[in-house]
Design a protein around this motif. Sequence first.
Motif, PDB file in Angstrom:
ATOM      1  N   GLY A 269       0.802  -1.213   0.000  1.00 32.60           N
ATOM      2  CA  GLY A 269       0.000   0.000   0.000  1.00 32.60           C
ATOM      3  C   GLY A 269       0.834   1.261   0.000  1.00 32.60           C
ATOM      4  O   GLY A 269       2.074   1.232   0.008  1.00 32.60           O
ATOM      5  N   LEU A 270       0.136   2.396   0.024  1.00 33.50           N
ATOM      6  CA  LEU A 270       0.757   3.711  -0.009  1.00 33.50           C
ATOM      7  C   LEU A 270       0.420   4.495   1.251  1.00 33.50           C
ATOM      8  O   LEU A 270      -0.682   4.378   1.801  1.00 33.50           O
ATOM      9  CB  LEU A 270       0.275   4.496  -1.229  1.00 33.50           C
ATOM     10  N   VAL A 271       1.374   5.332   1.678  1.00 29.03           N
ATOM     11  CA  VAL A 271       1.234   6.193   2.853  1.00 29.03           C
ATOM     12  C   VAL A 271       1.096   7.631   2.368  1.00 29.03           C
ATOM     13  O   VAL A 271       1.978   8.139   1.665  1.00 29.03           O
ATOM     14  CB  VAL A 271       2.446   6.039   3.781  1.00 29.03           C
ATOM     15  N   VAL A 272      -0.003   8.291   2.754  1.00 25.79           N
ATOM     16  CA  VAL A 272      -0.302   9.623   2.232  1.00 25.79           C
ATOM     17  C   VAL A 272      -0.735  10.553   3.376  1.00 25.79           C
ATOM     18  O   VAL A 272      -1.857  10.430   3.876  1.00 25.79           O
ATOM     19  CB  VAL A 272      -1.423   9.576   1.173  1.00 25.79           C
ATOM     20  N   PRO A 273       0.125  11.469   3.839  1.00 19.26           N
ATOM     21  CA  PRO A 273      -0.353  12.490   4.770  1.00 19.26           C
ATOM     22  C   PRO A 273      -1.538  13.241   4.159  1.00 19.26           C
ATOM     23  O   PRO A 273      -1.487  13.675   3.003  1.00 19.26           O
ATOM     24  CB  PRO A 273       0.864  13.407   4.949  1.00 19.26           C
ATOM     25  N   ALA A 274      -2.605  13.376   4.943  1.00 19.09           N
ATOM     26  CA  ALA A 274      -3.851  13.967   4.437  1.00 19.09           C
ATOM     27  C   ALA A 274      -4.032  15.380   4.974  1.00 19.09           C
ATOM     28  O   ALA A 274      -3.657  15.679   6.114  1.00 19.09           O
ATOM     29  CB  ALA A 274      -5.041  13.098   4.839  1.00 19.09           C
ATOM     30  N   HIS A 275      -4.607  16.238   4.126  1.00 19.55           N
ATOM     31  CA  HIS A 275      -4.939  17.636   4.498  1.00 19.55           C
ATOM     32  C   HIS A 275      -3.982  18.186   5.558  1.00 19.55           C
ATOM     33  O   HIS A 275      -4.389  18.479   6.687  1.00 19.55           O
ATOM     34  CB  HIS A 275      -6.398  17.749   4.954  1.00 19.55           C
ATOM     35  N   PRO A 276      -2.695  18.342   5.235  1.00 17.40           N
ATOM     36  CA  PRO A 276      -1.689  18.647   6.264  1.00 17.40           C
ATOM     37  C   PRO A 276      -1.882  19.972   6.978  1.00 17.40           C
ATOM     38  O   PRO A 276      -1.330  20.151   8.073  1.00 17.40           O
ATOM     39  CB  PRO A 276      -0.366  18.622   5.487  1.00 17.40           C
ATOM     40  N   TYR A 277      -2.645  20.906   6.420  1.00 15.88           N
ATOM     41  CA  TYR A 277      -2.871  22.189   7.082  1.00 15.88           C
ATOM     42  C   TYR A 277      -4.306  22.353   7.572  1.00 15.88           C
ATOM     43  O   TYR A 277      -4.723  23.464   7.896  1.00 15.88           O
ATOM     44  CB  TYR A 277      -2.500  23.340   6.142  1.00 15.88           C
TER      45      TYR A 277
END
Length: 492
Positions: A269-277
């Motif tokens: 799978g993939l790791v994706v930081p979401a809506h960082p701000y």
Amino acid sequence: MSLAPLSFAAAAGTPSGGTTTQTVTGHLDTGAADFVYLPVEVPRGVRQIAVSYSYDRPGVPAGTPGNSCDIGIFDERGTDLGGQGFRGWSGGFRTEFAISTDQATPGYLPGPVRPGTWHVVLGPYQVAPQGLDYQVQVTLTFGDDLPAFTPQYPPLRAAGRGRAWYRGDCHLHTVYSDGHRLPTEVAAGARAAGLDFMVSTDHNTPASHGIWGPLAGPDLLIITGEEVTTRNGHWLALGLHPGEWVDWRYRSRDHAYPGFARQVHRSGGLVVPAHPYCPYVACQWKFGYQGADLVEVWNGPWTYDDESAVDTWDSRLAEDLRAGRPWLPAMGNSDAHSVPQVIGLPHNVVLAEDLTRDQVLAGLKAGRSWVAESAGVQLEFTATAQGRQVGIGDRLAVPADAPVDVSLTVSGVPHGTVRFITDEGQLHQESLPAGGAGTVVWRTTASLAAYVRAEVRHPLADGTPGQGNTMGPVLPWGPMAALTNPILLGQG
């Protein structure tokens, strides 16, 4: 933090279907632990465990957070971080839940209620100055187990078009976490938005994974995932094995995140930081970007926090290329929970070898993608030099002084503004006609641009195109209509 345990009498003499209930009350002060565990001693012969809870909401001064408390449960296998005991989580979305072999409240995992020490977990992520008074009620129902629930996981491929551009929304919620849409409604919404694939990312639970099978089809690939909601930011685990769970009970200072990122990578799978701000409590990203595969820079309707995310991503892009490190692609997703949030606003358009889980994830990870506000926006972005042409996510390996022609063909953005942006910033801007379609060509060299990426913006509220090289009291741009990953220039 662990509370005194609740103990229940054995089932002997209790008729099938009989119940027993216990209630515990307590108080948590400001500064309480992130997670508070209530041990529940479950005897043999229990068919169902049901839990309800409530807490007070005293008035607080303006600007001071009031009480907010989540809830979930772990079974007799324990509460170890990343362990096997997880049985469900509903955050603050529900006040009660039940688990039995044949069924469970959405967000919870059906299965046997085995004897041993279970743990109801409270997550007081906001506590008022007065503290938080809570009540938890646990009810056990006795009797033989009913037939086990059989999950129906979605297939790993759909009927694709071979190597092609595929559209998909990778951040969607249902009633299995804090959404108001049923899975049937989400799948229908994905089809209505013209999507080829979607990723299920309910908060902190894989409970919906076993529901998606009948809702997928030749025309829609459904990929299983999770939004991992920590106290220092949210991240998407895309492409988990069906039924796989990723723990969220840590902060950045606990140094646990890298291990869970590796867990996702082991699953392919993939790791994706979401809506960082995102400005909400515990949403802003504090873990850094090492180990991430992409970053979500556009989340739902375009707002100022997306502007910040794109600016930060662009700065990191220049830094990574200068240092010779792998660069981090961008993505955009709707994060749709309920009406009127629009599924597919925005979504990703990815070049994949076929419409399969692995090929879609590979295209996203390679940065062969762009982000569109809707299926009504079409785009082609290329760079050409010395008889060679490449597209989004690729490198055009040419001498530093070789002329490079960058071309963007776009449709579906009336009066839109095209921007070409490099490691120097915006170097070209051009308006589209009222029909919203056109081709913009610009010439540069690899000595002047380590990369080129494109944005297509809507006009400002007053109808003007905006200007990227000015400063003033208002935002210089209208909302985003499309955003590409970069084309890299030079030998690298």
